[in-house]
Design a protein around this motif. Structure first.
Motif, PDB file in Angstrom:
ATOM      1  N   MET A   9      22.370 -20.186 -14.550  1.00 51.66           N
ATOM      2  CA  MET A   9      23.169 -21.486 -14.510  1.00 51.66           C
ATOM      3  C   MET A   9      23.323 -22.235 -15.827  1.00 51.66           C
ATOM      4  O   MET A   9      24.237 -22.867 -16.108  1.00 51.66           O
ATOM      5  CB  MET A   9      22.503 -22.437 -13.358  1.00 51.66           C
ATOM      6  N   SER A  10      22.187 -21.962 -16.812  1.00 46.65           N
ATOM      7  CA  SER A  10      22.369 -22.589 -17.823  1.00 46.65           C
ATOM      8  C   SER A  10      21.695 -21.839 -18.987  1.00 46.65           C
ATOM      9  O   SER A  10      20.717 -21.274 -18.593  1.00 46.65           O
ATOM     10  CB  SER A  10      21.989 -24.083 -17.920  1.00 46.65           C
ATOM     11  N   LYS A  11      22.127 -21.974 -20.139  1.00 51.18           N
ATOM     12  CA  LYS A  11      21.605 -21.243 -21.278  1.00 51.18           C
ATOM     13  C   LYS A  11      20.717 -22.390 -21.946  1.00 51.18           C
ATOM     14  O   LYS A  11      20.837 -23.707 -22.173  1.00 51.18           O
ATOM     15  CB  LYS A  11      22.633 -21.055 -22.348  1.00 51.18           C
ATOM     16  N   ILE A  12      19.269 -21.894 -22.189  1.00 49.53           N
ATOM     17  CA  ILE A  12      18.290 -22.717 -22.806  1.00 49.53           C
ATOM     18  C   ILE A  12      17.899 -22.061 -23.873  1.00 49.53           C
ATOM     19  O   ILE A  12      18.099 -20.821 -24.369  1.00 49.53           O
ATOM     20  CB  ILE A  12      17.225 -23.019 -21.925  1.00 49.53           C
ATOM     21  N   ASP A  13      17.117 -23.083 -24.862  1.00 47.41           N
ATOM     22  CA  ASP A  13      16.631 -22.269 -26.075  1.00 47.41           C
ATOM     23  C   ASP A  13      15.234 -21.474 -25.661  1.00 47.41           C
ATOM     24  O   ASP A  13      14.482 -21.805 -24.772  1.00 47.41           O
ATOM     25  CB  ASP A  13      16.478 -22.986 -27.175  1.00 47.41           C
ATOM     26  N   GLU A  14      14.460 -20.872 -26.679  1.00 47.07           N
ATOM     27  CA  GLU A  14      13.348 -20.143 -26.363  1.00 47.07           C
ATOM     28  C   GLU A  14      12.039 -21.101 -26.122  1.00 47.07           C
ATOM     29  O   GLU A  14      11.477 -20.944 -25.069  1.00 47.07           O
ATOM     30  CB  GLU A  14      13.043 -19.248 -27.377  1.00 47.07           C
ATOM     31  N   GLU A  15      12.188 -22.241 -26.984  1.00 48.54           N
ATOM     32  CA  GLU A  15      11.000 -23.032 -26.726  1.00 48.54           C
ATOM     33  C   GLU A  15      11.002 -23.608 -25.254  1.00 48.54           C
ATOM     34  O   GLU A  15      10.211 -23.725 -24.634  1.00 48.54           O
ATOM     35  CB  GLU A  15      11.326 -24.261 -27.853  1.00 48.54           C
ATOM     36  N   GLU A  16      12.426 -24.160 -24.775  1.00 50.32           N
ATOM     37  CA  GLU A  16      12.387 -24.793 -23.573  1.00 50.32           C
ATOM     38  C   GLU A  16      12.149 -23.622 -22.353  1.00 50.32           C
ATOM     39  O   GLU A  16      11.459 -23.842 -21.611  1.00 50.32           O
ATOM     40  CB  GLU A  16      13.761 -25.109 -23.548  1.00 50.32           C
ATOM     41  N   ALA A  17      12.570 -22.272 -22.745  1.00 53.13           N
ATOM     42  CA  ALA A  17      12.270 -21.136 -21.682  1.00 53.13           C
ATOM     43  C   ALA A  17      10.692 -21.060 -21.670  1.00 53.13           C
ATOM     44  O   ALA A  17      10.092 -20.909 -20.601  1.00 53.13           O
ATOM     45  CB  ALA A  17      12.928 -19.955 -22.152  1.00 53.13           C
ATOM     46  N   LEU A  18      10.116 -20.899 -22.521  1.00 54.13           N
ATOM     47  CA  LEU A  18       8.789 -20.514 -22.717  1.00 54.13           C
ATOM     48  C   LEU A  18       7.771 -21.777 -21.987  1.00 54.13           C
ATOM     49  O   LEU A  18       6.909 -21.490 -21.257  1.00 54.13           O
ATOM     50  CB  LEU A  18       7.974 -20.358 -23.995  1.00 54.13           C
ATOM     51  N   ALA A  19       8.219 -23.210 -22.341  1.00 53.70           N
ATOM     52  CA  ALA A  19       7.614 -24.253 -21.718  1.00 53.70           C
ATOM     53  C   ALA A  19       7.843 -24.357 -20.379  1.00 53.70           C
ATOM     54  O   ALA A  19       6.755 -24.365 -19.482  1.00 53.70           O
ATOM     55  CB  ALA A  19       8.077 -25.323 -22.262  1.00 53.70           C
ATOM     56  N   THR A  20       9.056 -23.902 -19.865  1.00 55.26           N
ATOM     57  CA  THR A  20       9.422 -23.953 -18.258  1.00 55.26           C
ATOM     58  C   THR A  20       8.558 -22.863 -17.645  1.00 55.26           C
ATOM     59  O   THR A  20       7.964 -23.183 -16.482  1.00 55.26           O
ATOM     60  CB  THR A  20      10.959 -23.673 -18.241  1.00 55.26           C
ATOM     61  N   ARG A  21       8.483 -21.746 -18.341  1.00 51.95           N
ATOM     62  CA  ARG A  21       7.840 -20.623 -17.744  1.00 51.95           C
ATOM     63  C   ARG A  21       6.397 -20.936 -17.473  1.00 51.95           C
ATOM     64  O   ARG A  21       5.602 -20.675 -16.376  1.00 51.95           O
ATOM     65  CB  ARG A  21       8.014 -19.224 -18.572  1.00 51.95           C
ATOM     66  N   GLU A  22       5.658 -21.565 -18.694  1.00 49.10           N
ATOM     67  CA  GLU A  22       4.288 -21.886 -18.537  1.00 49.10           C
ATOM     68  C   GLU A  22       4.006 -22.898 -17.270  1.00 49.10           C
ATOM     69  O   GLU A  22       3.228 -22.931 -16.691  1.00 49.10           O
ATOM     70  CB  GLU A  22       3.970 -22.549 -19.996  1.00 49.10           C
TER      71      GLU A  22
END
Ligand code: SF4
Lengths: 92, 373
Positions: free
Chosen positions: A57-70
């Motif tokens: 649904m949306s492109k995110i940067d790596e930092e956001e991706a890792l933070a969300t995953r955590e």
């Protein structure tokens, strides 16, 4: 179904139907990336996306991706369940 | 402040909490509604309420898609699932939602072919694999999931798959917010706007809330800090006498939303005259159905759907909970007759439902505070 889960695109499987393989916490499955096919948010291999019910649904940067995953990992059960459902998925 | 350590940046959380407290006007009580079920979950899981000053109350809105499906629609789904030759596909969350006539899980136990799918594209694959069966997909959700159904329909059409049918129950967030604003028993000061819905619709559709109703709305992400920060941004607006739409989640949400998603929805679906929401009743133009061009894939046209209206169980106050009029624990059967294992109302089924969120995380401090005063 309401959780947006971050995944990294590892392969483009089917250009015509916009199907790409993503890696979500080690689970690799196909998702549809048609919503991010062109324009400023166009995605390619290596990019991170937020996925809902098999669609990026949306492109995110790596930092956001890792933070969300955590964050999701700490959420525990709902994320486990989402990953189980993803494991059972085989989008073509 | 015992939950503060769970935050990624406890210092930031504490600072935000202090700043919010500093913005409270003496003697004023604030009611902020988080529209989205994902936020409700975060709030209970991380005890966000415990960080807020007692003058700031979070009200849990109607944004849990599983929670708002009325009992009659669940019965319709079961009737479809029990048809011979039908493979009925649904998101796992819908399996345990009680209708007037049990749940899909119970229908499955009775022998109906009900299958959990992760994605509507999985339902389409099942249709491809079973050309001799009719595969129905139970399409539910707000604008977050609607584009998925839309793109799946477009794919079914382009591939000429004729044994795939969509039972459309997609709802739209704006009419629900309008209904809440029109509800006389509720006086809200501001809204924490949904994050993922807004990735699709953008932030512009919320402007009427600020312009016509004079209330701030801040779109927020899903981490506890996001929610706290959104609450802070609303409090700043209130203190400054402003009412605007702001975007705390700009790292994901664009002002214009996702154009391609909106196009796919517009191409495949149109607004229904009216649709029943559990607890909220009928709300005009609040849901979508398939366009005529997709009649061949429309389960409601393909089959005779009973369409009987079933009143919500008397004991269940999901409606009041969804409107934020009562807190889940104020429902008489909460935690006794109604638990996640044996839900009476839908708010107890999904982990994003307010009742389930309260139950799972057992955060009763507010209640104790209220009882103590
Ligand atoms: S506790 Fe159960 S019965 Fe009461 S409002 Fe919530 S879902 Fe309905």
């Amino acid at each position: 179904m309401c959780l947006g889960i971050p995944g990294q695109i590892v392969d483009v499987v089917d250009h015509e139907h916009h199907i790409a393989k993503v890696d979500v916490s080690g689970v690799r499955r196909n998702v549809n990336v048609a919503l991010l096919a062109t324009g400023p948010d166009a995605v390619e291999v290596g990019d991170w996306v937020l996925i809902h019910v098999g669609f990026a649904m949306s492109k995110i940067d790596e930092e956001e991706a890792l933070a969300t995953r955590e964050f999701l990992e700490r959420l525990g059960n709902p994320y486990e369940q989402e990953l189980d459902e993803l494991r059972a998925s085989s989008i073509e | 402040m015992k939950y503060v350590d769970e935050y990624r940046s406890p210092d930031v959380a504490r600072r935000l909490a202090d700043q919010i407290a500093g913005l409270v006007e003496p003697g004023r009580q604030y009611k902020l509604m988080e529209v989205c079920g994902g936020h409700t979950h975060t709030i209970y899981k991380h005890g966000v309420e415990n960080l807020l000053p007692p003058a700031v109350d979070l009200i849990h809105g109607p944004g849990c898609p599983v929670c708002v499906i009325p009992m009659g629609r669940v019965d319709d789904a079961i009737a479809l699932a029990e048809r011979p030759n039908v493979i009925f596909t649904t998101f796992g969350d819908m399996m345990r939602v009680p209708g007037g006539n049990g749940s899909l899980l119970e229908a499955k136990a009775r022998g109906a072919d009900v299958r959990m799918v992760y994605s509507p594209l999985d339902a389409l694959r099942i249709a491809r694999e079973h050309p001799d069966h009719e595969v129905v997909f139970f399409a539910i959700g707000f604008e977050t999931t609607t584009p998925s159904t839309a793109l799946t329909l477009l794919r079914a059409r382009s591939e000429g798959i004729r044994n795939f049918f969509v039972f459309a129950n997609h709802v739209t967030i704006i009419p629900a917010i309008r209904a809440i604003l029109a509800s006389p028993d509720l006086r809200l000061d501001g809204f924490i706007g949904p994050g993922h819905v807004s990735t699709v619709i953008g932030t512009v559709p919320y402007r009427f809330i600020a312009q016509d109703h004079g209330k701030p709305l801040v779109v927020a992400g899903f981490e506890p800090l996001d929610v706290l920060q959104a609450a802070f941004m609303i409090m700043v607006q209130l203190a400054e006498g402003r009412a605007e739409v702001e975007n705390q989640y700009s790292r994901v949400v664009r002002e214009g939303g996702n154009e391609r998603a909106l196009e796919a929805i517009a191409e495949t679906m149109e607004v229904r005259t009216t649709f029943e929401w559990r607890g909220l009743g009928f709300i005009s133009q609040s849901a979508l159905k398939l366009r005529d061009e997709f009649a061949d894939w429309d389960a409601e046209l393909r089959y005779d759907v009973p369409g009987v209206r079933v009143a919500d169980p008397k004991a269940c106050q999901c409606g009041e909970v969804l409107k934020g009029v009562i807190k889940p624990w104020e429902c008489k059967v909460f935690g006794t007759a109604c638990t996640p294992e044996k839900p009476i109302g839908t708010c107890m089924v999904s982990s994003e439902g307010a009742c389930a969120a309260y139950y799972n995380y057992g955060r009763f401090s507010r209640r104790l505070e209220t009882l103590a005063t």
